[in-house]
Design a protein around this motif. Structure first.
Motif, mmCIF file in Angstrom:
data_model
loop_
_atom_site.group_PDB
_atom_site.id
_atom_site.type_symbol
_atom_site.label_atom_id
_atom_site.label_comp_id
_atom_site.label_asym_id
_atom_site.label_seq_id
_atom_site.Cartn_x
_atom_site.Cartn_y
_atom_site.Cartn_z
ATOM 1 N N ASN A 96 8.407 13.471 19.837
ATOM 2 C CA ASN A 96 7.314 12.584 19.448
ATOM 3 C C ASN A 96 6.906 12.922 18.013
ATOM 4 O O ASN A 96 6.773 14.099 17.670
ATOM 5 N N ILE A 97 6.692 11.906 17.201
ATOM 6 C CA ILE A 97 6.406 12.102 15.779
ATOM 7 C C ILE A 97 5.095 11.404 15.434
ATOM 8 O O ILE A 97 4.880 10.250 15.799
ATOM 9 N N SER A 98 4.245 12.107 14.716
ATOM 10 C CA SER A 98 2.993 11.532 14.224
ATOM 11 C C SER A 98 3.007 11.634 12.705
ATOM 12 O O SER A 98 3.217 12.722 12.162
ATOM 13 N N MET A 99 2.803 10.507 12.015
ATOM 14 C CA MET A 99 2.801 10.552 10.553
ATOM 15 C C MET A 99 1.770 9.608 9.972
ATOM 16 O O MET A 99 1.401 8.613 10.584
ATOM 17 N N GLU A 100 1.310 9.970 8.781
ATOM 18 C CA GLU A 100 0.356 9.146 8.045
ATOM 19 C C GLU A 100 1.086 8.540 6.861
ATOM 20 O O GLU A 100 1.713 9.249 6.074
ATOM 21 N N ILE A 101 1.003 7.233 6.756
ATOM 22 C CA ILE A 101 1.692 6.505 5.678
ATOM 23 C C ILE A 101 0.647 5.923 4.739
ATOM 24 O O ILE A 101 -0.278 5.242 5.183
ATOM 25 N N THR A 102 0.780 6.202 3.449
ATOM 26 C CA THR A 102 -0.114 5.645 2.431
ATOM 27 C C THR A 102 0.724 4.888 1.421
ATOM 28 O O THR A 102 1.678 5.434 0.870
ATOM 29 N N ILE A 103 0.364 3.621 1.192
ATOM 30 C CA ILE A 103 1.030 2.826 0.174
ATOM 31 C C ILE A 103 -0.016 2.376 -0.846
ATOM 32 O O ILE A 103 -1.195 2.267 -0.535
ATOM 33 N N THR A 104 0.427 2.166 -2.077
ATOM 34 C CA THR A 104 -0.444 1.643 -3.122
ATOM 35 C C THR A 104 -0.011 0.224 -3.437
ATOM 36 O O THR A 104 1.169 -0.033 -3.679
ATOM 37 N N VAL A 105 -0.970 -0.687 -3.411
ATOM 38 C CA VAL A 105 -0.702 -2.084 -3.738
ATOM 39 C C VAL A 105 -1.328 -2.369 -5.098
ATOM 40 O O VAL A 105 -2.528 -2.179 -5.281
ATOM 41 N N HIS A 106 -0.499 -2.780 -6.058
ATOM 42 C CA HIS A 106 -0.984 -3.176 -7.378
ATOM 43 C C HIS A 106 -0.982 -4.693 -7.433
ATOM 44 O O HIS A 106 0.054 -5.335 -7.288
ATOM 45 N N ASN A 107 -2.173 -5.275 -7.615
ATOM 46 C CA ASN A 107 -2.332 -6.727 -7.664
ATOM 47 C C ASN A 107 -2.356 -7.171 -9.132
ATOM 48 O O ASN A 107 -3.355 -6.981 -9.812
ATOM 49 N N PRO A 108 -1.278 -7.775 -9.656
ATOM 50 C CA PRO A 108 -1.241 -8.179 -11.064
ATOM 51 C C PRO A 108 -1.913 -9.534 -11.323
ATOM 52 O O PRO A 108 -1.956 -9.998 -12.455
ATOM 53 N N ASN A 109 -2.447 -10.166 -10.295
ATOM 54 C CA ASN A 109 -3.004 -11.514 -10.411
ATOM 55 C C ASN A 109 -4.429 -11.520 -10.946
ATOM 56 O O ASN A 109 -5.132 -10.514 -10.903
ATOM 57 N N GLN A 110 -4.853 -12.693 -11.402
ATOM 58 C CA GLN A 110 -6.213 -12.886 -11.897
ATOM 59 C C GLN A 110 -7.223 -12.993 -10.764
ATOM 60 O O GLN A 110 -8.415 -12.921 -10.986
ATOM 61 N N GLY A 111 -6.739 -13.164 -9.534
ATOM 62 C CA GLY A 111 -7.634 -13.303 -8.385
ATOM 63 C C GLY A 111 -7.539 -12.122 -7.452
ATOM 64 O O GLY A 111 -6.508 -11.471 -7.345
ATOM 65 N N LEU A 155 -3.682 1.930 0.737
ATOM 66 C CA LEU A 155 -3.815 1.551 2.138
ATOM 67 C C LEU A 155 -3.155 2.635 2.982
ATOM 68 O O LEU A 155 -2.014 3.013 2.715
ATOM 69 N N SER A 156 -3.877 3.140 3.971
ATOM 70 C CA SER A 156 -3.354 4.220 4.811
ATOM 71 C C SER A 156 -3.451 3.849 6.277
ATOM 72 O O SER A 156 -4.366 3.150 6.699
ATOM 73 N N THR A 157 -2.509 4.373 7.035
ATOM 74 C CA THR A 157 -2.549 4.231 8.484
ATOM 75 C C THR A 157 -1.786 5.390 9.109
ATOM 76 O O THR A 157 -0.900 5.976 8.484
ATOM 77 N N THR A 158 -2.154 5.748 10.325
ATOM 78 C CA THR A 158 -1.470 6.801 11.066
ATOM 79 C C THR A 158 -0.711 6.155 12.211
ATOM 80 O O THR A 158 -1.240 5.290 12.911
ATOM 81 N N VAL A 159 0.537 6.564 12.390
ATOM 82 C CA VAL A 159 1.363 6.020 13.470
ATOM 83 C C VAL A 159 1.851 7.144 14.373
ATOM 84 O O VAL A 159 2.135 8.246 13.913
ATOM 85 N N GLU A 160 1.903 6.835 15.656
ATOM 86 C CA GLU A 160 2.411 7.760 16.671
ATOM 87 C C GLU A 160 3.707 7.169 17.208
ATOM 88 O O GLU A 160 3.695 6.095 17.806
ATOM 89 N N ILE A 161 4.807 7.884 16.993
ATOM 90 C CA ILE A 161 6.109 7.404 17.445
ATOM 91 C C ILE A 161 6.486 8.166 18.704
ATOM 92 O O ILE A 161 6.642 9.384 18.687
ATOM 93 N N ASP A 162 6.615 7.426 19.797
ATOM 94 C CA ASP A 162 6.957 8.011 21.085
ATOM 95 C C ASP A 162 8.477 8.104 21.189
ATOM 96 O O ASP A 162 9.188 7.119 20.998
#
Length: 192
Positions: free
Chosen positions: A65-80, A116-123
């Protein structure tokens, strides 16, 4: 009689100038929308993948069983800015979903970055049916794909709101012997 002709001539000139102004304004707005306000793809990069825990079970049946935290960075190049609702995140192994998590709603500012971060539990029971499980276990390396779909609205100048759906997919490798995880890159796309 001469005053009526002058008035009609003045109305025609005024109407022509007004029509020219409206056409010029329309052309300027179209050019603005096609250049500056044209939606651009966000850039998504995997930052930290923290392997929180790896549990081995040998009896009554072997499992990991694996538990991991994944963090990604989103760069928004738009005007909105992009405001999205709670979004599901999935981890797949060999084309099969083995874990599900939730990314809470938030807003990515215009021309800004957001982590953006989230933790996942892989069974491990979900890993075993995949044909390559035994070989990956012997090598001590599992290759996963994490993916998320973000549904929300893009806001331009706080006046215009457009529905948008963003999708991201990142490759994740987990090295069991060293208890480390790494990313092999992300792809993303947005549909308006």
């Amino acid at each position: 009689m001469n005053g009526i002709r002058t008035t009609k001539k003045g109305l025609k000139i005024c109407s022509g100038i007004t029509a020219l102004f409206h056409v010029s304004l329309l052309v300027a707005l179209i050019v603005l929308c096609l250049t500056v306000l044209r939606p651009k793809e966000p850039k998504i990069t995997a930052q930290n993948i923290i392997l929180k825990e790896v549990k081995w079970q040998k009896t009554p049946k072997f499992s990991v069983n694996i538990s991991m935290e994944i963090t990604i960075t989103v760069h928004n190049p738009n005007q909105g800015s992009f405001k999205y609702m709670n979004s599901p995140a999935y981890v797949s192994y060999g084309g099969k979903v083995v874990a599900k998590s939730l990314i809470l709603e938030d807003e990515i500012p215009s021309r800004g970055k957001q982590n953006l971060s989230t933790t996942v539990e892989i069974d491990g029971d979900g890993l075993r049916p995949v044909a390559r499980f035994s070989g990956d276990l012997l090598r001590g390396c599992f290759n996963f794909t994490s993916s998320a779909t973000f549904v929300g609205k893009v806001s331009f100048l706080k006046l215009f709101r457009i529905k948008a759906t963003g999708f991201s997919s990142c490759g994740v490798s987990v090295l069991l012997r060293t208890h480390r995880a790494s990313s092999s890159g992300c792809i993303s796309e947005v549909n308006f």
